[in-house]
Every structure is written in structure tokens, then in C-alpha cells.
Design a protein around this motif. Structure first.
Motif, PDB file in Angstrom:
ATOM      1  N   GLN A  23       0.931  -1.352  -0.151  1.00 54.44           N
ATOM      2  CA  GLN A  23       0.005  -0.188  -0.262  1.00 54.44           C
ATOM      3  C   GLN A  23       0.722   1.268   0.065  1.00 54.44           C
ATOM      4  O   GLN A  23       0.654   2.425  -0.685  1.00 54.44           O
ATOM      5  CB  GLN A  23      -0.983   0.059   1.228  1.00 54.44           C
ATOM      6  CG  GLN A  23      -1.986   0.855   1.104  1.00 54.44           C
ATOM      7  CD  GLN A  23      -3.106   0.750   2.367  1.00 54.44           C
ATOM      8  OE1 GLN A  23      -2.867  -0.036   3.210  1.00 54.44           O
ATOM      9  NE2 GLN A  23      -4.002   1.566   2.274  1.00 54.44           N
ATOM     10  N   ILE A  24       1.895   1.050   0.556  1.00 55.73           N
ATOM     11  CA  ILE A  24       2.889   2.488   0.531  1.00 55.73           C
ATOM     12  C   ILE A  24       3.747   2.571  -0.463  1.00 55.73           C
ATOM     13  O   ILE A  24       3.783   3.478  -1.247  1.00 55.73           O
ATOM     14  CB  ILE A  24       3.993   2.147   1.660  1.00 55.73           C
ATOM     15  CG1 ILE A  24       3.507   2.145   2.996  1.00 55.73           C
ATOM     16  CG2 ILE A  24       5.118   3.342   1.746  1.00 55.73           C
ATOM     17  CD1 ILE A  24       4.290   1.766   4.397  1.00 55.73           C
ATOM     18  N   THR A  25       4.031   1.322  -1.202  1.00 54.11           N
ATOM     19  CA  THR A  25       4.627   1.735  -2.739  1.00 54.11           C
ATOM     20  C   THR A  25       3.726   1.938  -3.644  1.00 54.11           C
ATOM     21  O   THR A  25       3.837   2.849  -4.442  1.00 54.11           O
ATOM     22  CB  THR A  25       5.083  -0.055  -2.966  1.00 54.11           C
ATOM     23  OG1 THR A  25       5.977  -0.632  -1.867  1.00 54.11           O
ATOM     24  CG2 THR A  25       5.797  -0.074  -4.273  1.00 54.11           C
ATOM     25  N   ALA A  26       2.278   1.831  -3.468  1.00 54.93           N
ATOM     26  CA  ALA A  26       1.384   2.413  -4.589  1.00 54.93           C
ATOM     27  C   ALA A  26       1.300   3.789  -4.542  1.00 54.93           C
ATOM     28  O   ALA A  26       0.908   4.229  -5.536  1.00 54.93           O
ATOM     29  CB  ALA A  26       0.025   1.539  -4.393  1.00 54.93           C
ATOM     30  N   LYS A  27       1.595   4.375  -3.440  1.00 58.97           N
ATOM     31  CA  LYS A  27       1.442   5.842  -3.254  1.00 58.97           C
ATOM     32  C   LYS A  27       2.541   6.660  -3.998  1.00 58.97           C
ATOM     33  O   LYS A  27       2.596   7.727  -3.792  1.00 58.97           O
ATOM     34  CB  LYS A  27       1.289   6.303  -1.631  1.00 58.97           C
ATOM     35  CG  LYS A  27      -0.247   5.650  -1.049  1.00 58.97           C
ATOM     36  CD  LYS A  27      -0.101   5.930   0.459  1.00 58.97           C
ATOM     37  CE  LYS A  27      -1.477   5.468   0.942  1.00 58.97           C
ATOM     38  NZ  LYS A  27      -1.622   5.941   2.283  1.00 58.97           N
ATOM     39  N   ARG A  44      -2.457   6.216 -10.814  1.00 60.10           N
ATOM     40  CA  ARG A  44      -1.646   6.147  -9.461  1.00 60.10           C
ATOM     41  C   ARG A  44      -2.873   6.113  -8.323  1.00 60.10           C
ATOM     42  O   ARG A  44      -2.627   5.162  -7.401  1.00 60.10           O
ATOM     43  CB  ARG A  44      -1.052   7.497  -8.973  1.00 60.10           C
ATOM     44  CG  ARG A  44      -0.476   7.452  -7.630  1.00 60.10           C
ATOM     45  CD  ARG A  44       0.493   8.620  -7.395  1.00 60.10           C
ATOM     46  NE  ARG A  44       0.713   9.032  -6.026  1.00 60.10           N
ATOM     47  CZ  ARG A  44       0.122   9.459  -5.159  1.00 60.10           C
ATOM     48  NH1 ARG A  44      -1.068  10.310  -5.530  1.00 60.10           N
ATOM     49  NH2 ARG A  44       0.638   9.787  -3.782  1.00 60.10           N
ATOM     50  N   GLY A  45      -4.061   6.744  -8.725  1.00 56.93           N
ATOM     51  CA  GLY A  45      -5.054   6.386  -7.762  1.00 56.93           C
ATOM     52  C   GLY A  45      -5.877   5.309  -7.786  1.00 56.93           C
ATOM     53  O   GLY A  45      -6.228   4.709  -6.736  1.00 56.93           O
ATOM     54  N   ARG A  97      -4.172   2.579  -8.457  1.00 56.96           N
ATOM     55  CA  ARG A  97      -3.143   1.629  -7.797  1.00 56.96           C
ATOM     56  C   ARG A  97      -3.208   1.692  -6.250  1.00 56.96           C
ATOM     57  O   ARG A  97      -3.237   0.784  -5.645  1.00 56.96           O
ATOM     58  CB  ARG A  97      -1.837   2.034  -8.331  1.00 56.96           C
ATOM     59  CG  ARG A  97      -0.788   0.979  -8.028  1.00 56.96           C
ATOM     60  CD  ARG A  97       0.385   1.116  -8.717  1.00 56.96           C
ATOM     61  NE  ARG A  97       0.866   2.397  -8.753  1.00 56.96           N
ATOM     62  CZ  ARG A  97       0.976   3.456  -9.756  1.00 56.96           C
ATOM     63  NH1 ARG A  97       0.715   3.063 -11.054  1.00 56.96           N
ATOM     64  NH2 ARG A  97       1.480   4.344  -9.427  1.00 56.96           N
ATOM     65  N   ILE A  98      -3.615   3.011  -5.699  1.00 60.30           N
ATOM     66  CA  ILE A  98      -3.647   3.183  -4.435  1.00 60.30           C
ATOM     67  C   ILE A  98      -5.134   2.362  -3.721  1.00 60.30           C
ATOM     68  O   ILE A  98      -4.895   1.922  -2.716  1.00 60.30           O
ATOM     69  CB  ILE A  98      -3.702   4.595  -3.913  1.00 60.30           C
ATOM     70  CG1 ILE A  98      -2.101   5.351  -4.257  1.00 60.30           C
ATOM     71  CG2 ILE A  98      -3.759   4.977  -2.670  1.00 60.30           C
ATOM     72  CD1 ILE A  98      -2.076   6.799  -4.127  1.00 60.30           C
ATOM     73  N   GLU A  99      -5.926   2.658  -4.682  1.00 58.50           N
ATOM     74  CA  GLU A  99      -7.367   1.950  -4.263  1.00 58.50           C
ATOM     75  C   GLU A  99      -7.228   0.510  -4.249  1.00 58.50           C
ATOM     76  O   GLU A  99      -7.671  -0.148  -3.350  1.00 58.50           O
ATOM     77  CB  GLU A  99      -8.300   2.395  -5.484  1.00 58.50           C
ATOM     78  CG  GLU A  99      -9.956   1.832  -5.239  1.00 58.50           C
ATOM     79  CD  GLU A  99     -10.711   2.273  -6.055  1.00 58.50           C
ATOM     80  OE1 GLU A  99     -12.095   1.948  -5.910  1.00 58.50           O
ATOM     81  OE2 GLU A  99     -10.477   2.918  -7.210  1.00 58.50           O
ATOM     82  N   GLY A 158      -5.134  -0.499  -1.101  1.00 60.31           N
ATOM     83  CA  GLY A 158      -5.951  -0.267  -0.023  1.00 60.31           C
ATOM     84  C   GLY A 158      -6.914  -1.620   0.285  1.00 60.31           C
ATOM     85  O   GLY A 158      -7.066  -2.114   1.325  1.00 60.31           O
TER      86      GLY A 158
END
Length: 446
Positions: free
Chosen positions: A86-90, A131-132, A134-136, A139
Motif C-alpha cells: 500500500q505504501i509502494t502504491a502511493k 496512481r489513484g 493503484r492506491i485504491e 487499500g
């Protein structure tokens, strides 16, 4: 000094060195210091560890299990690893720095008189919300792993409760077997005297002795079952075999009458494995949106500065600005989109299967609970007391000569069978209670 043999056996192993030294000194002998030290060390090495007893309730057992195994379970399910993803995705893409030289080698020019040094920085900018998405996705992945961990705790909690109840059942069986053994031991003693006086036949005494042996074998069998059940519970709780377990929760009947419609709603809303499947499906949907976003190419923006050599044509620096955009003529992530769509369909089917499984588990557990409750209440309705009182009545009648030995043995076996069946029914009822709690995903309040 004279020591009684029985007193010697009762001494602790840790006192062996001291007793030996005192005995030798009393006879006028002396031990070398090194020998005395070795003897003391051997006695200390063979000393048995002090036994401890752990008083524990059912809730305490569950809490101790989770405390002893929580870190191991978290590592097994990779919760921290999912949080790392999750950190990597941000994170944003790193910029690229390049340095180069340019020189002409015609008309007498070389790197010394016409060289050029330039540096450039380029940055990739992701478009279309990649990016959004990927973060979703990351999560939802973390939430799915956490819910799967909660589901493992749910299943293991059932295992701990079941082992606790099995230990209680073994204890009740042992108490019943010891009661029957002691009761028939008294009957055997009385009838042995009666046989010697000629009041009863030898065959009747043999029948009583065989029944006593049968009850004695049941005591041994119940002890073995209890040791096995306590061993299983100790392994779950990660408790040393030298630690005794004293179970404080009651092994009694407590009626519950849950609402099946409410239980179904609770299970479909709150059960961890259902939530895990829903989070997985949401993650696959986010990955599908990400795959579709990859149809739109990303933009690379760069800027740089070039410095000419001292003998260049104009001896001046130059600025550069560039923009890179891939042309999506062939690869528009068609394969990735198809794979993501299949993953969504698979997650949806898996969720539907889990929902159907949960509904059936709740329904089966509820029906089993009702049937086991009926059986327990049938025993408590008078059958259990009737079996006990019948044995007592027949025993007194036999002592007065109003009943035969066969009547006595039959009453004893019937009483034992009824009480054992009651314990089995009570254990089955409690197991179905925790099965229903496990199927719902939370404790059912009485």
C-alpha cells in the motif's frame, strides 16, 4: 540415625545430596569437598521442577491463545507485507538524470576544441488516474488480508472452545466413573461378607466383581481421555505439560433461543471471510479500472542545459525542453484488460459461493442447535433423575432381599448409560452453540 522406608520415599529429589552427606557423617566418614560438590550438583540436576496449576475460564483460554499466537498469525498472513504494498502504491516514479557529451570530428575539430557537455532531467507523469487506482487496489488488498486474518482467528477460536469443552466432558465422565466404581466397591465389600456367611451364591459375587472391574476400566479410560484433551488444550495455549489446568467455566446447560433471520443478516454483513471476499472483489474492480487506464499513454517531460567548449562557434550555453508521448498504435493493454475482466468475474463468483456457503452453515448450525437443545431438555425433564433414583431404589431393595443381582446390575448400567448420554448431549449442545457462533462470526448473547 534410623530412617523409615516410607519417609525416605516421600523426600524430594533435591534433598538426596543432603541426606547422603548426613548419613556418611553420622557413621564417622568424611567426603572430599569435590565429591560433596559433585553430589550436590547431581541432586540439583535431578530435582523435579515445581508443578504449577493454571486456573482458566473459557474466555481466559481464548484470550491466552490469541496472546500467545497473535504475532505468529499476523506474520503468516502477511498483513505488514500488504501494508508495504500500500505504501509502494502511493509513491511517484523517480526522475531520470542523464549527462552526456557531443563533439565534432571534421575540419580539424575534436572534443578539446568543439566539445559540448549537457545534462538533462526527465520525469514521468502518469495520466488517467493510474496512481489513484493503484492506491485504491492496494487499500482493498490490505483490508482483504486483514479480514482473512480475522477469519482465521474465528476458526481457531472455535478450535480452542471445542478443546476446552472436550476437557470438561472428560472430567465429567471421570467423575461419573469414579462415583460408580466407589459405589460398587462398597457393594462388593458388603457382598463379599455376605458370601462368606452363605447369604448369596458365588455366581452373584462374581457378577458384582466383574461389574466393579468394568467401572474401574471406565475410570482408566476416562483418565486417558482427559489427559489427551488437556494435552490438546495445552498445545493450543502453548502451555508446558508440567502445568496443571483447572477449568473454572461451568459445564452446565444454558438455554439460548436465537432469531435465525437476524443471524443470517449478521453473518452476511459481519463474517470475516465474507468481508474478505468483498474486499477482494473491490480490489479486482480497481485493477480493472487501472488496466483500462493503461490504454492512455503516460507523458515524459524533460529539461536540460548544454555548455559548449571554449572554441565553439558561439561559446554559449543552451537550454533544452522535451516532451515524450508514446503512440498507442499497437499496444493499448488489450490483454491486461481481458485478464482484469476475468479476475473480476472470478471474484464475483467466489463471493457468491461464499455467501451461499455462509447461509447454509448458519442454517445447519441453527437446526443442529435446536435438536441438541431438545435432547438436553428431555434429559433434564426427569429422565436423568429417574435413572439415578432407580439405581438407589434397586440397590436398597437388593440389600433387603427384594431384588435380584441381575436387577441391581441392570439398574447400575442403565443409570450409567443415561448419565453418560446426558453428558454427551450437553457437550453436543455446547458444540453446536459455538458452531453457530462461528457460522455467524460473532458471539451469541444468552
Amino acid at each position: 540415625m534410623q530412617y523409615d522406608a516410607r519417609a525416605m520415599k516421600a523426600q524430594r529429589c533435591r534433598c538426596v545430596g543432603l541426606i547422603a552427606c548426613c548419613s556418611l557423617l553420622a557413621m564417622g566418614l568424611s567426603l572430599p569437598a569435590s565429591a560433596a560438590t559433585d553430589l550436590s550438583e547431581k541432586a540439583a540436576a535431578t530435582a523435579a521442577p515445581a508443578a504449577t496449576t493454571l486456573r482458566i475460564s473459557l474466555d481466559d483460554a481464548v484470550a491466552l491463545f490469541l496472546r500467545q499466537n497473535l504475532d505468529l498469525l499476523m506474520a503468516k498472513f502477511g498483513i505488514e507485507s500488504a501494508k508495504g504494498q500500500q505504501i509502494t502504491a502511493k509513491l511517484f516514479p523517480n526522475p531520470t538524470v542523464s549527462i552526456g557529451t557531443l563533439s565534432a570530428y571534421t575540419q580539424g575539430r575534436n572534443i578539446g576544441n568543439s566539445g559540448q557537455l549537457f545534462g538533462q532531467v526527465q520525469q514521468l507523469f502518469e495520466l488517467a488516474g493510474k496512481r489513484g487506482y493503484r492506491i485504491e487496489s492496494a487499500g482493498f488488498g490490505t483490508q482483504s488480508v486483514e479480514a482473512a486474518f480475522e477469519d482465521a482467528v474465528r476458526q481457531l477460536t472455535f478450535t480452542v472452545k471445542d478443546a476446552y469443552n472436550r476437557t470438561q466432558l472428560a472430567q465429567r465422565r471421570l467423575a461419573l466413573a469414579e462415583e460408580n466404581r466407589d459405589r460398587f466397591s462398597r457393594i462388593l465389600d458388603v457382598n463379599t461378607i455376605r458370601f462368606k456367611k452363605g447369604y448369596i451364591a458365588e455366581v452373584d459375587l462374581i457378577r458384582i466383581r466383574l461389574q466393579f472391574i468394568d467401572f474401574q476400566s471406565q475410570v482408566i479410560q476416562s483418565i486417558q481421555e482427559g489427559d489427551t484433551a488437556r494435552g490438546d488444550l495445552r498445545q493450543l495455549l502453548r502451555v508446558s505439560p508440567a502445568t496443571g489446568l483447572e477449568l473454572t467455566s461451568e459445564f452446565d446447560y444454558k438455554r439460548i433461543d436465537p432469531d435465525i433471520n437476524r443471524l443470517r443478516t449478521m453473518a452476511l454483513d459481519a463474517r470475516p471471510d465474507v468481508r474478505s471476499k468483498r474486499f477482494t472483489m473491490s480490489q479486482r474492480e480497481a485493477e480493472l479500472k487501472l488496466a483500462r487506464a493503461y490504454r492512455i499513454p503516460d507523458v515524459t517531460v524533460g529539461g536540460g542545459y548544454a555548455v559548449q567548449g571554449s572554441k565553439g562557434p558561439d561559446n554559449q550555453g543552451q537550454l533544452a525542453l522535451n516532451l515524450g508521448l508514446p503512440l498507442p498504435l499497437f499496444n493499448r493493454n488489450q490483454g491486461g484488460i481481458v485478464q482484469a475482466e476475468v479476475a473480476v468475474q472470478s471474484a464475483e463468483a467466489d463471493l457468491s459461493k461464499t455467501l451461499n456457503q455462509v447461509e447454509n452453515e448458519v442454517d445447519v448450525a441453527y437446526r443442529n442447535l435446536l435438536q441438541s437443545r431438545r435432547l438436553v431438555e428431555a434429559f433434564l425433564g426427569g429422565v436423568l433423575d429417574d435413572a439415578r433414583s432407580t439405581f438407589t431404589i434397586v440397590e436398597r431393595a437388593y440389600e433387603r432381599g427384594g431384588a435380584t443381582i441381575l436387577d441391581l446390575l441392570d439398574a447400575a448400567r442403565t443409570s450409567r448409560t443415561i448419565q453418560q448420554n446426558y453428558f454427551e448431549a450437553l457437550f453436543s449442545y455446547q458444540r453446536h452453540v459455538i458452531q453457530l457462533e462461528s457460522a455467524v462470526g460473532q458471539e451469541i448473547l444468552l
